[in-house]
Structures are given as C-alpha cells and as structure tokens.
Scaffold this motif. Sequence first.
Motif, PDB file in Angstrom:
ATOM      1  N   GLY A 215      60.407  19.546  17.132  1.00 17.05           N
ATOM      2  CA  GLY A 215      61.296  18.541  17.683  1.00 17.05           C
ATOM      3  C   GLY A 215      62.732  19.014  17.744  1.00 17.05           C
ATOM      4  N   SER A 216      63.637  18.062  17.849  1.00 14.71           N
ATOM      5  CA  SER A 216      65.066  18.366  17.988  1.00 14.71           C
ATOM      6  C   SER A 216      65.713  18.480  16.609  1.00 14.71           C
ATOM      7  N   VAL A 217      66.103  19.689  16.255  1.00 15.36           N
ATOM      8  CA  VAL A 217      66.719  19.928  14.950  1.00 15.36           C
ATOM      9  C   VAL A 217      68.108  20.544  15.066  1.00 15.36           C
ATOM     10  N   TYR A 218      68.458  21.030  16.254  1.00 17.19           N
ATOM     11  CA  TYR A 218      69.732  21.722  16.439  1.00 17.19           C
ATOM     12  C   TYR A 218      70.805  20.762  16.951  1.00 17.19           C
ATOM     13  N   PRO A 219      72.077  21.012  16.603  1.00 18.53           N
ATOM     14  CA  PRO A 219      73.145  20.143  17.077  1.00 18.53           C
ATOM     15  C   PRO A 219      73.167  19.972  18.592  1.00 18.53           C
ATOM     16  N   PHE A 220      72.927  21.036  19.353  1.00 21.46           N
ATOM     17  CA  PHE A 220      72.982  20.919  20.808  1.00 21.46           C
ATOM     18  C   PHE A 220      71.848  20.064  21.360  1.00 21.46           C
ATOM     19  N   GLN A 221      70.762  19.932  20.589  1.00 26.69           N
ATOM     20  CA  GLN A 221      69.640  19.094  21.008  1.00 26.69           C
ATOM     21  C   GLN A 221      69.850  17.629  20.647  1.00 26.69           C
ATOM     22  N   LEU A 222      70.721  17.401  19.671  1.00 27.84           N
ATOM     23  CA  LEU A 222      70.926  16.039  19.182  1.00 27.84           C
ATOM     24  C   LEU A 222      72.022  15.313  19.947  1.00 27.84           C
ATOM     25  N   GLY A 223      72.802  16.052  20.730  1.00 29.54           N
ATOM     26  CA  GLY A 223      73.860  15.440  21.525  1.00 29.54           C
ATOM     27  C   GLY A 223      75.137  15.225  20.752  1.00 29.54           C
TER      28      GLY A 223
ATOM     29  N   VAL B 294      56.839  29.986   8.722  1.00 33.28           N
ATOM     30  CA  VAL B 294      58.000  30.426   9.489  1.00 33.28           C
ATOM     31  C   VAL B 294      59.049  29.322   9.501  1.00 33.28           C
ATOM     32  N   LEU B 295      60.298  29.682   9.263  1.00 36.63           N
ATOM     33  CA  LEU B 295      61.427  28.765   9.420  1.00 36.63           C
ATOM     34  C   LEU B 295      62.332  29.308  10.509  1.00 36.63           C
ATOM     35  N   PRO B 296      62.847  28.453  11.392  1.00 45.04           N
ATOM     36  CA  PRO B 296      63.655  28.927  12.514  1.00 45.04           C
ATOM     37  C   PRO B 296      65.071  29.279  12.086  1.00 45.04           C
ATOM     38  N   PRO B 297      65.749  30.118  12.871  1.00 44.16           N
ATOM     39  CA  PRO B 297      67.169  30.399  12.607  1.00 44.16           C
ATOM     40  C   PRO B 297      68.041  29.221  13.007  1.00 44.16           C
ATOM     41  N   GLN B 298      69.313  29.308  12.668  1.00 45.59           N
ATOM     42  CA  GLN B 298      70.240  28.228  12.970  1.00 45.59           C
ATOM     43  C   GLN B 298      70.982  28.489  14.281  1.00 45.59           C
ATOM     44  N   GLN B 299      71.619  27.450  14.768  1.00 44.83           N
ATOM     45  CA  GLN B 299      72.381  27.551  16.013  1.00 44.83           C
ATOM     46  C   GLN B 299      73.675  28.324  15.759  1.00 44.83           C
ATOM     47  N   ARG B 300      73.776  29.482  16.362  1.00 48.22           N
ATOM     48  CA  ARG B 300      74.965  30.310  16.244  1.00 48.22           C
ATOM     49  C   ARG B 300      75.279  30.930  17.604  1.00 48.22           C
TER      50      ARG B 300
ATOM     51  N   PRO C 130      73.523  23.914   5.488  1.00 45.50           N
ATOM     52  CA  PRO C 130      72.688  22.879   4.874  1.00 45.50           C
ATOM     53  C   PRO C 130      72.279  21.728   5.778  1.00 45.50           C
ATOM     54  N   ALA C 131      73.135  21.277   6.677  1.00 47.17           N
ATOM     55  CA  ALA C 131      72.775  20.123   7.514  1.00 47.17           C
ATOM     56  C   ALA C 131      71.559  20.436   8.378  1.00 47.17           C
ATOM     57  N   THR C 132      71.582  21.601   9.041  1.00 49.49           N
ATOM     58  CA  THR C 132      70.433  21.975   9.866  1.00 49.49           C
ATOM     59  C   THR C 132      69.226  22.295   9.000  1.00 49.49           C
ATOM     60  N   THR C 133      69.457  22.945   7.875  1.00 49.22           N
ATOM     61  CA  THR C 133      68.344  23.229   6.963  1.00 49.22           C
ATOM     62  C   THR C 133      67.624  21.947   6.564  1.00 49.22           C
ATOM     63  N   GLY C 134      68.395  20.921   6.223  1.00 45.17           N
ATOM     64  CA  GLY C 134      67.788  19.646   5.840  1.00 45.17           C
ATOM     65  C   GLY C 134      66.969  19.043   6.960  1.00 45.17           C
ATOM     66  N   ARG C 135      67.468  19.122   8.196  1.00 45.96           N
ATOM     67  CA  ARG C 135      66.710  18.593   9.339  1.00 45.96           C
ATOM     68  C   ARG C 135      65.429  19.372   9.568  1.00 45.96           C
ATOM     69  N   VAL C 136      65.503  20.686   9.429  1.00 47.90           N
ATOM     70  CA  VAL C 136      64.311  21.524   9.627  1.00 47.90           C
ATOM     71  C   VAL C 136      63.254  21.208   8.573  1.00 47.90           C
ATOM     72  N   LEU C 137      63.660  21.144   7.318  1.00 47.93           N
ATOM     73  CA  LEU C 137      62.702  20.846   6.246  1.00 47.93           C
ATOM     74  C   LEU C 137      62.091  19.456   6.423  1.00 47.93           C
ATOM     75  N   ALA C 138      62.920  18.482   6.812  1.00 48.57           N
ATOM     76  CA  ALA C 138      62.405  17.127   7.010  1.00 48.57           C
ATOM     77  C   ALA C 138      61.466  17.059   8.204  1.00 48.57           C
ATOM     78  N   ALA C 139      61.700  17.906   9.211  1.00 45.13           N
ATOM     79  CA  ALA C 139      60.824  17.917  10.384  1.00 45.13           C
ATOM     80  C   ALA C 139      59.467  18.516  10.066  1.00 45.13           C
ATOM     81  N   ILE C 140      59.431  19.502   9.192  1.00 46.26           N
ATOM     82  CA  ILE C 140      58.176  20.175   8.844  1.00 46.26           C
ATOM     83  C   ILE C 140      57.436  19.418   7.743  1.00 46.26           C
ATOM     84  N   PHE C 141      58.150  19.074   6.695  1.00 47.04           N
ATOM     85  CA  PHE C 141      57.556  18.362   5.552  1.00 47.04           C
ATOM     86  C   PHE C 141      57.864  16.877   5.744  1.00 47.04           C
TER      87      PHE C 141
END
Length: 457
Positions: A449-457, A69-75, A150-161
């Motif tokens: 973990g924190s992968v979304y812009p609103f979580q990163l501050g 499962v991959l999460p959706p993006q912040q919209r 792509p920016a969030t996608t990269g964070r999600v992939l790096a968080a999982i892998f």
Amino acid sequence: MNDQQRPDRDYREVNFDGLVGPTHNYAGLALGNVASMSHGGLVANPREAALQGLAKMKALMDADYLQGVLPPQQRPDLGALRALGFTGSDERVLARAAGDAPQILRAVCSASSMWTANAATVTPSPDAPDGRVHFTPANLQSSFHRFLEPATTGRVLAAIFRDEARFAHHPALPATPAFSDEGAANHTRLAGGHGDAGVHLFVYGREAFGWGSETLPAPKRFPARQTLEASQAVARQHGLAESQTVFAQQHPEAIDAGVFHNDVIAVGNGPVLLYHEMAFLDEAGTLEALRERMRTPLIPVRIPLEAVSLEDAVSSYLFNSQLLSNPDGSMTLVVPGECQENASVWRTVQDHLLAGANPIGEVVVKDVKQSMRNGGGPACLRLRVVLGAEERGALAGRVLLDDALHGELTAWVERHYRDRLAPEDLADPALARETLVALDELSGILEIGSVYPFQLG
C-alpha cells in the motif's frame, strides 16, 4: 504466558533485510562509524549494492532460512529540505541545498535505512504478556540522516504486521538525547529455542541522568549513542519484566575504537552469545545476570583481545555477522568477505569458532562490500523477527522472499538503479524523479500500500 495460551509452537526466525535504496552513496555521515567516515566522498554503485543484498537474501532463502524484505525509504527527502527553509520547485530546492549546505543534501539522500537492524526493537509473542509481537521503531536521534527514518519505518511495519490481534506497534521514543534509541543493533534475545521464553540483553553506551559520575566511564573519541533510559523505556513498552531483561554498558574503549553499536562487537542467537572480550564494561556481571535469568544454560563464546584486536574486529566486522539456527541444533555464521581477508580474524574463525566447544558448525562468507564501505555488515542489513506459523500467515503484503519475488526485485533493481553515484550527483533532479518512480513500483510489487510521503499526499 503459559503454553495453553500460546498453542502455536512452530516458531521460526525471519530475517527482514533492508533493500538498498537507489540513492546509496558514500557521504561519510556517521560519526564513530570508521568505515563510513573513511569512505566518505567515494563513488558508490547503488545497483551493485542492491544486488549484493538480494544475493545474500537469496542464498539464505535457498539454505532454508526464512527471509523477508523491507523497502528503502523515500530519498532525497525533499520535505526535510523544505522544513529547513529551502523553498521553490524541487529542482530549486536541490540546487540551493547543493550550493548552500551540501552536507545536509547528503544527509537527506542517505540510503541508511538499508541497515534494518536499526529499524526497530522487536519482542516476540512468547515473551510478551499479551501474547503479541511488539515493535518500537528506533528514533535514531543521534544523527540527522537517520532521524528522518522512523516515521516511514513505523508505517512500513504497520503495513506488514497489520493484524492488531497478533502485532502491537508502539511509538518511537521522544527524539531527545536522553532517550537516544538505535533499535535492535543494541538488543539481543537469548533463549533455548525461538519459541521458548527469552531473556533480552539491552546494551547501552551511556546513562542520560547519571552521566558525568566517576563511576560511569565515558568514551573520549566518539559519542555513545544508546542510553540506558531508552533501553528501559522500550522494555516497559513491550511489557518485559525485570526477570526477562539484562541491561549492560558497552565498553567505552570499544566505542572509541569504532564500535558504535553493540552488534559490531557481539552477536547472539538461541543460547549462544558470541562476543569480544571488550564488548561489555562489566563482562563478568553481564554473563552472571544472563545465567541467572535464562531457563537454559548460556553458551558464551568469548573472543579474546589477543586473538582479535578491536581494530581488526571493526575492520572485518566479524561480530556483525548473522548467527542462524539449523534444525539439527547447530548454527551457521554468515560473515562478510572482509573476515576472510584478515589473517588473524580468519584464524580465529577456524580455531575459536569452528574448532571450539560451541554449536557453530559452519561459516558462510558473503560479499556485501558496498554496504561494508558505509559501515554495515550482514547483521546490520537485517531485522530479526521471531514468528509463529499463524503470525507468519497473518503477514500482509508480499514480503517473504521466494524465487518469484527475488526475480522481480532483481529485475526492478536493474531497471531503476544507477551503477555510479558520486556526491555531486545527489543534486540531480532526475535522480529524485527516478527514485519516486522506482518506489511507487516497489510498493506495488510488495503489495504494502501507500507508505511513502509522496504517496500520502
């Protein structure tokens, strides 16, 4: 890499499906995607869309296929709106965008990240010179609403892998027309088995630095998204040798018929390449190049134009299906319900596929209508990642589907998703707040973990 360097032989394909996001709507944003364009402005059902996607994941999991499962993006992407000059409170930003630039508002609310076939290009460790799994997020620069991903996608992939000893992450290519990259939707790996050395078929629509020549025919109606230069750059990032790659041009007539990605006209798995007669500009040359490089015989399954027209291929998404390997050597094809509703396509499934001389022994029909109306079938909804047992064990987070996770995600959708979303609802500040609450809870469920812009501050 030799087998002594790669002791882990238990390689399996994991299909990482994208969860449909809470702002799933029909905005008709994708030029060249006939389904998306024709359904623009209709009322969507985000809850039904997400549950349909989860039902497909659960069915494949129950059939003993590995499902991620991959999460959706912040919209809505309020940061993108502010970067475009909309100022003030969140409510003010949404109101101004709705009044002054409604198409931009629709773009920053797009749930298109659900189609994770566009999330990245992946090279499994048996093919990489350093023995790691390689990822490159697609830059998706050909459309604004996807360029935001792509920016969030990269964070999600790096968080999982996350394990750097096993996984390598590359930056998305420069977001310019010359390096327009649409990810795995234009990439197919062919091999005898998942753990065997593979050959990578990269399909492109145009050459950025050779375009306009009489020898390079171009589509006339819709743009060609993937460039040869982007495909070559990804192959270089992943360390793939010339002997491991084939670069083939997409047929311009197919692009003009609505085949915006190669996975709308061809799908491969193991040694099997299921494709339409009009998939490649140089069909014979593409097959010859694959045969020269593959260590196991290629099994081409060709569907002629007389059996399935380009119009029917696009409307049914026959080729945007999942082709899955079974332990007995057979394969299962997971098709959208629209295939069964089209007489010529369904007849072709019976006569050319199930009755043909190929490993496809089963066809499974799945309802993903909410996704299909926006131009994405079963294959669009998943990113294929071949992993050995140790690599699967190194995954971070809780992203491999089991009954417990499926139950939690289903309950999460039912708590947070609306059952009706019209284009005018996208300006509702409550929707933005609902989405942030939902995504914050989801990142906890998936333990990423924190992968979304609103979580990163």
